[in-house]
Motif scaffolding. Structure first.
Motif, PDB file in Angstrom:
ATOM      1  N   SER A   1     102.508 -30.185  39.035  1.00  0.00           N
ATOM      2  CA  SER A   1     101.925 -29.150  38.447  1.00  0.00           C
ATOM      3  C   SER A   1     101.935 -27.874  39.209  1.00  0.00           C
ATOM      4  N   LYS A   2     101.875 -27.974  40.550  1.00  0.00           N
ATOM      5  CA  LYS A   2     101.860 -26.584  41.084  1.00  0.00           C
ATOM      6  C   LYS A   2     103.395 -26.059  40.847  1.00  0.00           C
ATOM      7  N   TYR A   3     104.304 -26.815  40.763  1.00  0.00           N
ATOM      8  CA  TYR A   3     105.553 -26.236  40.692  1.00  0.00           C
ATOM      9  C   TYR A   3     105.595 -25.767  39.279  1.00  0.00           C
ATOM     10  N   VAL A   4     105.531 -26.412  38.072  1.00  0.00           N
ATOM     11  CA  VAL A   4     105.482 -25.803  36.896  1.00  0.00           C
ATOM     12  C   VAL A   4     104.624 -24.523  36.506  1.00  0.00           C
ATOM     13  N   LEU A   5     103.547 -24.334  37.304  1.00  0.00           N
ATOM     14  CA  LEU A   5     102.629 -23.240  37.163  1.00  0.00           C
ATOM     15  C   LEU A   5     103.311 -22.129  37.911  1.00  0.00           C
ATOM     16  N   GLY A   6     103.809 -22.420  38.989  1.00  0.00           N
ATOM     17  CA  GLY A   6     104.639 -21.517  39.851  1.00  0.00           C
ATOM     18  C   GLY A   6     105.767 -20.868  38.967  1.00  0.00           C
ATOM     19  N   VAL A   7     106.567 -21.760  38.413  1.00  0.00           N
ATOM     20  CA  VAL A   7     107.756 -21.071  37.344  1.00  0.00           C
ATOM     21  C   VAL A   7     107.228 -20.673  36.396  1.00  0.00           C
ATOM     22  N   ILE A   8     106.017 -20.953  35.610  1.00  0.00           N
ATOM     23  CA  ILE A   8     105.541 -20.281  34.249  1.00  0.00           C
ATOM     24  C   ILE A   8     105.133 -18.815  34.934  1.00  0.00           C
ATOM     25  N   TYR A   9     104.305 -18.711  36.165  1.00  0.00           N
ATOM     26  CA  TYR A   9     104.219 -17.483  36.595  1.00  0.00           C
ATOM     27  C   TYR A   9     105.322 -16.569  36.863  1.00  0.00           C
ATOM     28  N   TYR A  10     106.156 -17.066  37.450  1.00  0.00           N
ATOM     29  CA  TYR A  10     107.484 -16.549  37.902  1.00  0.00           C
ATOM     30  C   TYR A  10     108.373 -15.766  36.905  1.00  0.00           C
ATOM     31  N   LEU A  11     108.471 -16.746  35.908  1.00  0.00           N
ATOM     32  CA  LEU A  11     109.411 -16.363  34.825  1.00  0.00           C
ATOM     33  C   LEU A  11     108.517 -15.618  33.515  1.00  0.00           C
ATOM     34  N   GLY A  12     107.236 -15.436  33.834  1.00  0.00           N
ATOM     35  CA  GLY A  12     106.242 -14.995  32.704  1.00  0.00           C
ATOM     36  C   GLY A  12     106.488 -15.669  31.390  1.00  0.00           C
ATOM     37  N   GLN A  13     106.526 -17.203  31.669  1.00  0.00           N
ATOM     38  CA  GLN A  13     106.610 -17.919  30.307  1.00  0.00           C
ATOM     39  C   GLN A  13     105.087 -18.175  29.661  1.00  0.00           C
ATOM     40  N   ASP A  14     104.799 -17.292  28.344  1.00  0.00           N
ATOM     41  CA  ASP A  14     103.531 -17.314  27.612  1.00  0.00           C
ATOM     42  C   ASP A  14     102.540 -16.935  28.379  1.00  0.00           C
ATOM     43  N   VAL A  15     102.763 -16.032  29.759  1.00  0.00           N
ATOM     44  CA  VAL A  15     101.530 -15.512  30.427  1.00  0.00           C
ATOM     45  C   VAL A  15     102.481 -14.284  30.901  1.00  0.00           C
TER      46      VAL A  15
END
Length: 283
Positions: free
Chosen positions: A114-128
């Motif tokens: 979950s930490k990994y996916v959140l990190g990718v979400i923040y890094y790529l700016g996916q939906d956030v």
């Protein structure tokens, strides 16, 4: 003691693919009211069984019900599973807000994936909104927990100086970590650095080593690179048998990068098994 015994029996049945028996044993455990880790585990496994249609018809409503029961009691495995369902949107309707909520809940309990996916979400700016400052500690934690893909994203951050100072040494370090963990993106990139002599010594042996690992792990692009290297690179002698092998591998992975070469160089002659197309040429 009875719960322990029944749970052990249920897990044995699960490992033996006796899924109907699993459900019969897991249900009374999952419905228990006392505080017991086996209750959460039974709820988690029921969620899996209903989602995968094992021992019962697939029923995502029941799957979500059991995962939520466990997730609300801070079972991080169930929280991560719910997050993935809502994030991927394949078995249930995609709902990023629910996915993000459950990923955060699981990350707060230090669940590495979950930490990994959140990190990718923040890094790529996916939906956030993109936020590298939030991404870095999440990816670091996931990488230290040996999540295979996390080091690759850290390497991108340090190579590109995205939110940090450019640091090629750290970029190489994290690429090596990811490659050792079996991530083909890291393996391919590490191979390319060795092949080009960029940030690392120009070493064809290491380039071939990591390209081959990446291709064997399912990376079609690495199979294409290997095809061209063995056909025309000045860094190794031409090897048409190896060229044909990797051209076939690229084809099997859905990449037709070597199709023209396959016919023009008659690579099919260098395979153990070859077939013919309608024109009579090897294919």
């Amino acid at each position: 003691m009875e719960t322990e015994k029944n749970f052990t029996t249920a897990m044995t049945a699960y490992k033996n693919d006796e899924y109907e028996k699993c459900i019969e044993l897991f249900l009374p455990i999952a419905q228990g009211k006392e505080s017991d880790q086996h209750i959460l585990e039974a709820q988690y496994y029921l969620g899996l069984l209903y989602a995968n249609g094992k021992g019962v018809e697939q029923d995502m409503q029941q799957s979500i019900y059991w995962f939520e029961k466990a997730a609300e009691q801070n079972d991080s495995y169930s929280q991560d599973q719910l997050a993935r369902f809502y994030y991927e949107g394949e078995l249930v309707e995609r709902d990023f807000n629910k996915a993000f909520y459950w990923y955060q809940r699981a990350a707060e309990l230090n669940f590495p994936l979950s930490k990994y996916v959140l990190g990718v979400i923040y890094y790529l700016g996916q939906d956030v909104e993109k936020d590298v400052a939030k991404a870095i500690p999440l990816l670091h934690s996931a990488a230290e927990s040996k999540v295979p893909n996390a080091p690759y994203y850290l390497s991108l951050i340090y190579f590109n100086g995205d939110g940090v100072e450019v640091d090629a040494d750290k970029g190489v370090y994290w690429l090596q970590q990811g490659a050792e963990l079996g991530d083909w993106m890291a393996q391919r990139t590490l191979a390319t650095l060795h092949y080009n002599g960029e940030h690392l010594p120009k070493e064809i042996e290491n380039a071939l080593f990591w390209y081959q690992h990446a291709a064997n792990g399912g990376d079609d692009q690495s199979a294409c690179y290997l095809t061209r290297i063995y056909y025309e690179s000045k860094m190794v002698p031409q090897n048409l048998k190896a060229c044909a092998h990797w051209a076939q591998q690229a084809r099997l992975l859905g990449n037709g990068c070597a199709d023209a070469l396959w016919d023009s160089a008659e690579l099919w002659r260098y395979t153990d098994h070859f077939y013919f197309n309608d024109s009579g040429a090897g294919s």
